[in-house]
Design a protein around this motif. Structure first.
Motif, mmCIF file in Angstrom:
data_model
loop_
_atom_site.group_PDB
_atom_site.id
_atom_site.type_symbol
_atom_site.label_atom_id
_atom_site.label_comp_id
_atom_site.label_asym_id
_atom_site.label_seq_id
_atom_site.Cartn_x
_atom_site.Cartn_y
_atom_site.Cartn_z
ATOM 1 N N GLY A 9 -5.045 10.531 8.528
ATOM 2 C CA GLY A 9 -4.524 9.161 8.581
ATOM 3 C C GLY A 9 -3.102 9.170 8.026
ATOM 4 N N VAL A 10 -2.592 8.012 7.685
ATOM 5 C CA VAL A 10 -1.233 7.953 7.131
ATOM 6 C C VAL A 10 -1.151 8.814 5.870
ATOM 7 C CG1 VAL A 10 0.562 6.452 6.182
ATOM 8 C CG2 VAL A 10 -0.849 5.631 8.055
ATOM 9 N N ALA A 11 -2.154 8.698 4.987
ATOM 10 C CA ALA A 11 -2.122 9.443 3.721
ATOM 11 C C ALA A 11 -2.077 10.954 3.973
ATOM 12 C CB ALA A 11 -3.342 9.070 2.879
ATOM 13 N N LEU A 29 -7.686 19.079 8.306
ATOM 14 C CA LEU A 29 -8.961 19.025 9.037
ATOM 15 C C LEU A 29 -9.261 17.572 9.360
ATOM 16 C CD1 LEU A 29 -10.975 21.426 6.693
ATOM 17 C CD2 LEU A 29 -9.878 22.013 8.857
ATOM 18 N N SER A 32 -11.820 13.297 13.799
ATOM 19 C CA SER A 32 -11.597 12.643 15.086
ATOM 20 C C SER A 32 -10.869 13.606 16.044
ATOM 21 C CB SER A 32 -10.758 11.394 14.798
ATOM 22 O OG SER A 32 -10.295 10.819 15.958
ATOM 23 N N GLY A 37 -6.018 8.156 11.888
ATOM 24 C CA GLY A 37 -7.019 7.380 11.130
ATOM 25 C C GLY A 37 -7.048 5.935 11.594
ATOM 26 N N CYS A 39 -4.821 3.900 11.601
ATOM 27 C CA CYS A 39 -3.519 3.422 12.068
ATOM 28 C C CYS A 39 -3.235 3.834 13.527
ATOM 29 C CB CYS A 39 -2.469 4.001 11.128
ATOM 30 S SG CYS A 39 -0.923 3.143 11.119
ATOM 31 N N PRO A 53 -4.450 -5.951 13.700
ATOM 32 C CA PRO A 53 -2.991 -5.901 13.851
ATOM 33 C C PRO A 53 -2.367 -4.942 12.844
ATOM 34 C CG PRO A 53 -3.667 -7.898 12.709
ATOM 35 C CD PRO A 53 -4.914 -7.228 13.160
ATOM 36 N N VAL A 209 -15.858 17.439 7.909
ATOM 37 C CA VAL A 209 -16.170 18.232 6.719
ATOM 38 C C VAL A 209 -17.430 17.643 6.104
ATOM 39 C CG1 VAL A 209 -15.379 18.921 4.438
ATOM 40 C CG2 VAL A 209 -13.752 18.782 6.334
ATOM 41 N N LEU A 320 -13.957 -0.662 5.701
ATOM 42 C CA LEU A 320 -12.516 -0.838 5.885
ATOM 43 C C LEU A 320 -11.784 -1.368 4.649
ATOM 44 C CD1 LEU A 320 -12.427 -2.351 9.501
ATOM 45 C CD2 LEU A 320 -12.439 0.012 8.812
ATOM 46 N N GLY A 349 -5.512 8.396 -0.913
ATOM 47 C CA GLY A 349 -5.528 7.486 0.240
ATOM 48 C C GLY A 349 -6.410 6.275 0.000
ATOM 49 N N LEU A 351 -9.330 5.534 1.109
ATOM 50 C CA LEU A 351 -10.746 5.826 0.888
ATOM 51 C C LEU A 351 -10.946 6.656 -0.368
ATOM 52 C CD1 LEU A 351 -11.505 6.764 4.611
ATOM 53 C CD2 LEU A 351 -11.987 4.587 3.477
ATOM 54 N N LEU A 357 -4.670 -0.489 1.184
ATOM 55 C CA LEU A 357 -3.342 0.085 1.421
ATOM 56 C C LEU A 357 -2.821 -0.294 2.797
ATOM 57 C CD1 LEU A 357 -3.763 3.792 0.240
ATOM 58 C CD2 LEU A 357 -2.296 2.083 -0.810
#
Ligand SMILES: Cc1cc2nc3c(=O)[nH]c(=O)nc-3n(C[C@H](O)[C@H](O)[C@H](O)COP(=O)(O)OP(=O)(O)OC[C@H]3O[C@@H](n4cnc5c(N)ncnc54)[C@H](O)[C@@H]3O)c2cc1C
Length: 397
Positions: A9-11, A29, A32, A37, A39, A53, A209, A320, A349, A351, A357
Motif C-alpha cells: 500500500g502507500v506505507a 511481498l 494482491s 492497497g 489506494c 473517494p 504471508v 477499514l 502503516g 493497519l 491515515l
C-alpha cells in the motif's frame, strides 16, 4: 541488510522506495495481484474509481510530503462538493445553518447555537458535537450516520475522531472540509504512484504471508517456502501478525458497488454536481454515494455523457477505519508493547499502527520512521516503544 516489507500500500511502497534509494536490499511481498492497497484505482467500462473517494488533501502534512508525492505522481487541482440527504432533501454538508435552512429549521438551530455551552464537554464524540453544533444539527446529520457507519453508540467514540475529521467546525459556512490549497486528484489514476514508487524494486505479488517466526527471523509463503530477513517491516494488521493473542481490534468498513449513470441523472446542489452525498438516515442501508466524475476533471468519452458512482454500504467484515475508543486503544497498546520487544520487526502503516491515515499522513509517517530507522535494532524495547509513539504520532499528523 535484507529488508522484507509485507504489503505494498502507500506505507509499504513509500518505505520500499525510500529505503531502496538509501542502498538497502528490499523485497516486498504483496497478497494482491497488484500494488496500492486501499489506494489503488480500479478500471470499469472506461472509468476509474477507488475504494471510496481518494482525494489528495493536506491533513496536516508538510511541504516535503507534498514534494515527495508530486515527484511520483501527476496530480491536478480539483474541487469537491459534499451534501447530506435528509428528509428527502439535499442539504449542505458539513452541517451548518444553511443545511438547517433547507430543512426549515434555521431559526431553531440559530437559537440552539446562541445557547451553546462556553466550555465544550470533550468526554466523547456525542458530548463534543452537541457542544459544537447543538442538538438539531447533531441529531439530523451526525448521530444516525455515526451509529450506522461505526455500528456503535456515538457515546462510545472518542471526541478526537470528531476533531480529526474537523466535524462541527463550519456551522456558518457552505463548504467542504478539505482545504483548497492541496485539494487535488491524480491526473491519470492512483496506480501511477505505485508504478513509479516500485520501479526496480523486488516485489512478489499474489503471496499472502501466513506465518512469521519473529524469533528466528523468517516468514513463510506459499505453504512452506521460508524467506529470511534482517529487518521485517509489516504493514498488515497488528492483531493478525500476533495471531490475535490480545483480541481482535475493531474496525468500521463498507462494501462498494460501482454504477454508471447519465450525467443528466447526477444529484446537484446550487447547480453543482455533488461529489459525496451522505445518507445519515437509518432507512437507507448505504451511508454514502461518491460521484467520481465530479472531481476527476476528465471530459472525453465516456466522461462526456456519463459518470461513475460508488455506493458505499457498511459491512462489519471490512477492516477499514480503526475505532477510536478506550477499549481498542488499550488492546492496541498491548500489541505495540509486544511488537517493541522484537528489534528485527517494525509494524507500520494504517493497519500496523492502527491509525486513521491518508496518503499524505502516511508519507509523513515514513519520514518520521526514517529518523529512528538506523538505531532501531540497537535500542532497548522501551526505547523502541517510545519511537513507535512518535512515529504513530497524534491524530493531528
Ligand atoms: C475507505 C478508505 C478511504 C480512503 N480515502 C482516502 C482519501 O480520500 N485520501 C487519501 O489521501 N487517503 C485515503 N485513504 C488512505 C489510503 O488508501 C491508505 O490507506 C493509506 O495511505 C495507508 O495505506 P497502508 O499502506 O498503510 O495500508 P493499505 O493500503 O491497507 O496496504 C496494506 C497492504 O498490505 C497487503 N497485505 C495485507 N495482508 C497481507 C499479507 N498477509 N500478506 C501480504 N500482503 C498483505 C494488502 O493487500 C495491502 O496492499 C483511504 C483509506 C480507506 C481505507
Amino acid at each position: 541488510m535484507k529488508i522484507v516489507i509485507i504489503g505494498s500500500g502507500v506505507a509499504g511502497s513509500v518505505l520500499a522506495r525510500t529505503l531502496s534509494d538509501e542502498g538497502y536490499n528490499v523485497l516486498v511481498l504483496e497478497k494482491s495481484k497488484r500494488a496500492g492497497g486501499m489506494c489503488k484505482s480500479y478500471y470499469y467500462k472506461g472509468f476509474t474509481y477507488e475504494y471510496g473517494p481518494h482525494i489528495l488533501a493536506n491533513h496536516h502534512a508538510s511541504v516535503e510530503v507534498e514534494k515527495f508525492i508530486k515527484k511520483h505522481i501527476n496530480t491536478e487541482k480539483t474541487k469537491l462538493t459534499s451534501a447530506s440527504y435528509v428528509k428527502n432533501k439535499i442539504c449542505y454538508y458539513p452541517p451548518s445553518i444553511h443545511s438547517a435552512e433547507v430543512l426549515g429549521l434555521k431559526q431553531k438551530v440559530l437559537k440552539e447555537i446562541s445557547n451553546l455551552p462556553k466550555k465544550i464537554d470533550h468526554k466523547n464524540f456525542e458530548t463534543y458535537l452537541l457542544g459544537k453544533v447543538g442538538p438539531t444539527l447533531y441529531n439530523n446529520f451526525f448521530k444516525n450516520f455515526t451509529s450506522k457507519f461505526w455500528r456503535v453508540n456515538p457515546k462510545k467514540i472518542s471526541s478526537d475522531w470528531a476533531k480529526t475529521r474537523k466535524l462541527g467546525e463550519s456551522i456558518y459556512k457552505k463548504q467542504m472540509f478539505f482545504n483548497e490549497k492541496w485539494c487535488s486528484y491524480p491526473k491519470n489514476d492512483w496506480n501511477e504512484l505505485f508504478v513509479n514508487l516500485l520501479k526496480n524494486i523486488n516485489i512478489i505479488y499474489d503471496v499472502k504471508v501466513k506465518r512469521v517466526n519473529l524469533n528466528k527471523k523468517y516468514l513463510v509463503i506459499n505453504q512452506k517456502e521460508k524467506i529470511h530477513y534482517d529487518q521485517l517491516i509489516s504493514t498488515i494488521n497488528i492483531d493478525e501478525l500476533f495471531d490475535y493473542k490480545y483480541g481482535k481490534l475493531y474496525y468500521a468498513g463498507y462494501d462498494i458497488v460501482p454504477k454508471i449513470i447519465d450525467l443528466k441523472k447526477q444529484k446537484n446542489l446550487d447547480g453543482k454536481a455533488i461529489s459525496m452525498l451522505y445518507y445519515p438516515e437509518s432507512k437507507y442501508r448505504h451511508c454514502r454515494i461518491t460521484n467520481y466524475g465530479t472531481f476527476q476533471n476528465k471530459k472525453t468519452y465516456p466522461y462526456n455523457s456519463k459518470t461513475i458512482l460508488t455506493i458505499e454500504t457498511p459491512n462489519a467484515k471490512k477492516r477499514l477505519y480503526p475505532l477510536l475508543d478506550d477499549k481498542n486503544i488499550k488492546i492496541f497498546d498491548k500489541y505495540l508493547t509486544e511488537a517493541s520487544k522484537y528489534k528485527n520487526l517494525i509494524t507500520f502503516g494504517r493497519l500496523g499502527l492502527y491509525k486513521y491515515l491518508t496518503t499524505d499522513t502516511t508519507v509523513a509517517m515514513v519520514f518520521r520512521l526514517k529518523k529512528f530507522f538506523k538505531n532501531w535494532q540497537e535500542v532497548s524495547s522501551s526505547k523502541r516503544y517510545d519511537f513507535y509513539k512518535t512515529i504513530r504520532g497524534s491524530w493531528k499528523n
